[in-house]
Design an enzyme around this catalytic site. Structure first.
Site, PDB file in Angstrom:
ATOM      1  CD  GLU A  17      -2.794   1.032   2.492  1.00  0.00           C
ATOM      2  OE1 GLU A  17      -3.454  -0.026   2.587  1.00  0.00           O
ATOM      3  OE2 GLU A  17      -2.899   1.976   3.291  1.00  0.00           O
ATOM      4  CB  THR A  48      -4.212   5.795   1.119  1.00  0.00           C
ATOM      5  OG1 THR A  48      -3.241   6.815   0.914  1.00  0.00           O
ATOM      6  CG2 THR A  48      -3.568   4.560   1.721  1.00  0.00           C
ATOM      7  CE1 TYR A  49     -10.599   9.702  -3.314  1.00  0.00           C
ATOM      8  CE2 TYR A  49     -11.812  10.069  -1.288  1.00  0.00           C
ATOM      9  CZ  TYR A  49     -11.659  10.274  -2.637  1.00  0.00           C
ATOM     10  OH  TYR A  49     -12.566  11.043  -3.312  1.00  0.00           O
ATOM     11  CG  HIS A  77      -7.277   2.729  -0.340  1.00  0.00           C
ATOM     12  ND1 HIS A  77      -6.884   2.563   0.966  1.00  0.00           N
ATOM     13  CD2 HIS A  77      -6.664   1.736  -1.026  1.00  0.00           C
ATOM     14  CE1 HIS A  77      -6.068   1.525   1.067  1.00  0.00           C
ATOM     15  NE2 HIS A  77      -5.913   1.013  -0.140  1.00  0.00           N
ATOM     16  CB  ALA A 127     -17.458   1.447   5.005  1.00  0.00           C
ATOM     17  CG  HIS A 151     -13.696   1.738  13.944  1.00  0.00           C
ATOM     18  ND1 HIS A 151     -14.369   2.814  14.458  1.00  0.00           N
ATOM     19  CD2 HIS A 151     -12.921   2.213  12.938  1.00  0.00           C
ATOM     20  CE1 HIS A 151     -14.025   3.903  13.772  1.00  0.00           C
ATOM     21  NE2 HIS A 151     -13.155   3.566  12.851  1.00  0.00           N
ATOM     22  CD  GLN A 178      -5.818   0.416  10.867  1.00  0.00           C
ATOM     23  OE1 GLN A 178      -4.739   0.361  10.250  1.00  0.00           O
ATOM     24  NE2 GLN A 178      -6.711   1.358  10.666  1.00  0.00           N
ATOM     25  CE  LYS A 274      10.449   7.287   5.424  1.00  0.00           C
ATOM     26  NZ  LYS A 274       9.397   8.155   4.935  1.00  0.00           N
TER      27      LYS A 274
HETATM   28  P1  FAD Z   1     -17.106   1.596   8.910  1.00  0.00           P
HETATM   29  O1  FAD Z   1     -17.058   0.201   8.482  1.00  0.00           O
HETATM   30  O2  FAD Z   1     -18.233   2.443   8.405  1.00  0.00           O
HETATM   31  O3  FAD Z   1     -17.083   1.626  10.510  1.00  0.00           O
HETATM   32  C1  FAD Z   1     -16.880   2.856  11.221  1.00  0.00           C
HETATM   33  C2  FAD Z   1     -17.536   2.723  12.592  1.00  0.00           C
HETATM   34  O4  FAD Z   1     -18.961   2.738  12.452  1.00  0.00           O
HETATM   35  C3  FAD Z   1     -17.209   1.406  13.314  1.00  0.00           C
HETATM   36  O5  FAD Z   1     -17.095   1.676  14.692  1.00  0.00           O
HETATM   37  C4  FAD Z   1     -18.407   0.537  13.009  1.00  0.00           C
HETATM   38  O6  FAD Z   1     -18.616  -0.481  13.996  1.00  0.00           O
HETATM   39  C5  FAD Z   1     -19.531   1.570  13.026  1.00  0.00           C
HETATM   40  N1  FAD Z   1     -20.665   1.160  12.180  1.00  0.00           N
HETATM   41  C6  FAD Z   1     -20.586   0.649  10.933  1.00  0.00           C
HETATM   42  N2  FAD Z   1     -21.832   0.420  10.453  1.00  0.00           N
HETATM   43  C7  FAD Z   1     -22.697   0.809  11.423  1.00  0.00           C
HETATM   44  C8  FAD Z   1     -24.109   0.840  11.542  1.00  0.00           C
HETATM   45  N3  FAD Z   1     -24.894   0.431  10.526  1.00  0.00           N
HETATM   46  N4  FAD Z   1     -24.657   1.319  12.690  1.00  0.00           N
HETATM   47  C9  FAD Z   1     -23.879   1.752  13.719  1.00  0.00           C
HETATM   48  N5  FAD Z   1     -22.533   1.752  13.666  1.00  0.00           N
HETATM   49  C10 FAD Z   1     -21.948   1.293  12.531  1.00  0.00           C
HETATM   50  N6  FAD Z   1      -8.806   6.161   5.660  1.00  0.00           N
HETATM   51  C11 FAD Z   1      -8.699   7.106   4.694  1.00  0.00           C
HETATM   52  O7  FAD Z   1      -9.083   8.276   4.930  1.00  0.00           O
HETATM   53  N7  FAD Z   1      -8.175   6.807   3.462  1.00  0.00           N
HETATM   54  C12 FAD Z   1      -7.751   5.582   3.134  1.00  0.00           C
HETATM   55  O8  FAD Z   1      -7.278   5.327   2.019  1.00  0.00           O
HETATM   56  C13 FAD Z   1      -7.843   4.537   4.125  1.00  0.00           C
HETATM   57  N8  FAD Z   1      -7.450   3.276   3.855  1.00  0.00           N
HETATM   58  C14 FAD Z   1      -7.624   2.275   4.793  1.00  0.00           C
HETATM   59  C15 FAD Z   1      -7.290   0.959   4.456  1.00  0.00           C
HETATM   60  C16 FAD Z   1      -7.449  -0.057   5.387  1.00  0.00           C
HETATM   61  C17 FAD Z   1      -7.115  -1.485   4.997  1.00  0.00           C
HETATM   62  C18 FAD Z   1      -7.926   0.237   6.701  1.00  0.00           C
HETATM   63  C19 FAD Z   1      -8.058  -0.861   7.716  1.00  0.00           C
HETATM   64  C20 FAD Z   1      -8.267   1.542   7.037  1.00  0.00           C
HETATM   65  C21 FAD Z   1      -8.134   2.578   6.092  1.00  0.00           C
HETATM   66  N9  FAD Z   1      -8.509   3.908   6.368  1.00  0.00           N
HETATM   67  C22 FAD Z   1      -8.388   4.887   5.405  1.00  0.00           C
HETATM   68  C23 FAD Z   1      -9.008   4.269   7.704  1.00  0.00           C
HETATM   69  C24 FAD Z   1     -10.560   4.226   7.801  1.00  0.00           C
HETATM   70  O9  FAD Z   1     -11.122   5.229   6.991  1.00  0.00           O
HETATM   71  C25 FAD Z   1     -10.902   4.467   9.272  1.00  0.00           C
HETATM   72  O10 FAD Z   1     -10.517   3.362  10.053  1.00  0.00           O
HETATM   73  C26 FAD Z   1     -12.347   4.863   9.562  1.00  0.00           C
HETATM   74  O11 FAD Z   1     -12.399   5.390  10.893  1.00  0.00           O
HETATM   75  C27 FAD Z   1     -13.354   3.729   9.501  1.00  0.00           C
HETATM   76  O12 FAD Z   1     -13.503   3.275   8.237  1.00  0.00           O
HETATM   77  P2  FAD Z   1     -14.345   1.915   7.943  1.00  0.00           P
HETATM   78  O13 FAD Z   1     -14.437   1.790   6.493  1.00  0.00           O
HETATM   79  O14 FAD Z   1     -13.828   0.803   8.762  1.00  0.00           O
HETATM   80  O15 FAD Z   1     -15.781   2.395   8.545  1.00  0.00           O
END
Ligand code: FAD
Length: 298
Positions: A17, A48-49, A77, A127, A151, A178, A274
């Site tokens: 990544e 990444t975004y 992303h 998401a 999370h 993560q 890196k």
């Molecule tokens: P979600 O899956 O939406 O979860 C977020 C929170 O909401 C969680 O606590 C979950 O339990 C809760 N939740 C989900 N659905 C519901 C529901 N229906 N009702 C109530 N609660 C709910 N960030 C960036 O800005 N750019 C990137 O490119 C990027 N790349 C990443 C790549 C990977 C592999 C990982 C692991 C993380 C990355 N992140 C990135 C970070 C990510 O955006 C953060 O971790 C963010 O806080 C949560 O994203 P998520 O998609 O897991 O969110």
């Protein structure tokens, strides 16, 4: 090629990544890094975004370059941050047109200084909503994020897994975790994910620690835990940069071998642009764990 097609052909994937370079100097460094990785023949690379929705254009430019000029299988992303449904649909159309077949769809983090994520006007809050929207209209291979230590905003693991299942059902074809440093957290999480009906590949995301100051950043960002012996070693040598680097790389090598020996479906390396450490870790993996697993894949 779609990542789901790569899965059909191989038990394991090894991916790397990057984030879009911020200026010309970083762009040169980035080019050197990609050059180093090419010889490893990665299954795919991802870009990444920008946090808070920044650097979106650079993400698109870079995925276009890596996919079409360098010829790497590239995953873009994309987050919910700052985008309405109309913008998301237009962005997806654009990515499809330039030949991107793989997406990592995420919510994104709340803006700095805010604890709570608010959905953009006519946009999405989770998401899972973004994944449902995109998978209903397009045919991308879709990845989603998974947090083995849950999370940071989740009240408990049970709630986290329930929401993760919603994300899986919405159309996630695979997940990438993560970063984490304690393999037991991943193995426990895998067991719970399977019990909750999440059956897709969940690729462990690994980062070699290369500097002492990263530790606090990783904890703040992800609430990940550190094995006490690793932390103790890093504390002891905190003022010796070379030693800290070696401890971090050695730990990542041990982590990857253990994960793969116990059936993990590959490794996703967070390179932080890196690649030296990630290349060192990858090249230290014995070929028997890099290829077909002798035991069933987790
Ligand atoms: P979600 O899956 O939406 O979860 C977020 C929170 O909401 C969680 O606590 C979950 O339990 C809760 N939740 C989900 N659905 C519901 C529901 N229906 N009702 C109530 N609660 C709910 N960030 C960036 O800005 N750019 C990137 O490119 C990027 N790349 C990443 C790549 C990977 C592999 C990982 C692991 C993380 C990355 N992140 C990135 C970070 C990510 O955006 C953060 O971790 C963010 O806080 C949560 O994203 P998520 O998609 O897991 O969110």
């Amino acid at each position: 090629m779609k990542i789901t097609e790569i899965f059909s052909a191989s038990d394991r994937t090894f991916s790397f990544e990057f984030f879009p370079p911020k200026d010309e100097i970083s762009a040169v460094d980035f080019g050197i890094n990609v050059g180093q990785l090419l010889k490893l023949d990665p299954s795919f690379v991802s870009v990444t975004y920008g946090a808070g929705g920044s650097s979106q254009e650079r993400t698109f430019t870079l995925v276009d370059y890596l996919q079409n000029k360098i010829g790497l299988n590239t995953m873009a992303h994309y987050t919910c941050v700052g985008s309405s449904r109309d913008k998301i649909a237009a962005d997806m159309q654009y990515l499809h047109q330039i030949g991107i077949e793989n997406l990592m769809l995420l919510r994104g983090d709340p803006p700095k200084g805010s604890e709570v994520f608010r959905a953009p006007v006519n946009g999405f809050r989770y998401a899972s909503d973004l994944i449902a929207f995109v998978s209903n209209q397009f045919t991308f291979s879709i990845g989603a994020a998974a947090n083995p230590e849950m999370h940071p905003e989740s009240p408990d693991m049970k709630t986290y897994l329930k929401n993760l299942k919603v994300k899986y059902d919405a159309g996630a074809h695979f997940m990438v975790t993560q970063l984490f440093f304690n393999n037991q957290a991943y193995f426990n999480f895998m067991e719970q994910a399977r019990q909750n009906g999440i059956t897709c590949r969940i690729i462990p995301g690994i980062i070699p620690i290369t500097a002492y100051k990263q530790i606090q950043r990783f904890v703040d960002m992800t609430a990940t835990s550190f094995p006490p012996d690793l932390l103790e070693k890093l504390e002891t040598y905190r003022d010796d940069a070379d030693k800290v680097y070696q401890i971090g790389v050695d730990h990542a090598i041990k982590q990857c071998i253990d994960l793969l020996e116990k059936g993990a479906p590959g490794i996703h390396f967070y390179t932080l642009n890196k690649s030296r450490a990630a290349v060192e870790v990858f090249e230290s993996l014995p070929s028997k764990v890099r290829t077909r697993a002798n035991i069933s894949i987790l």
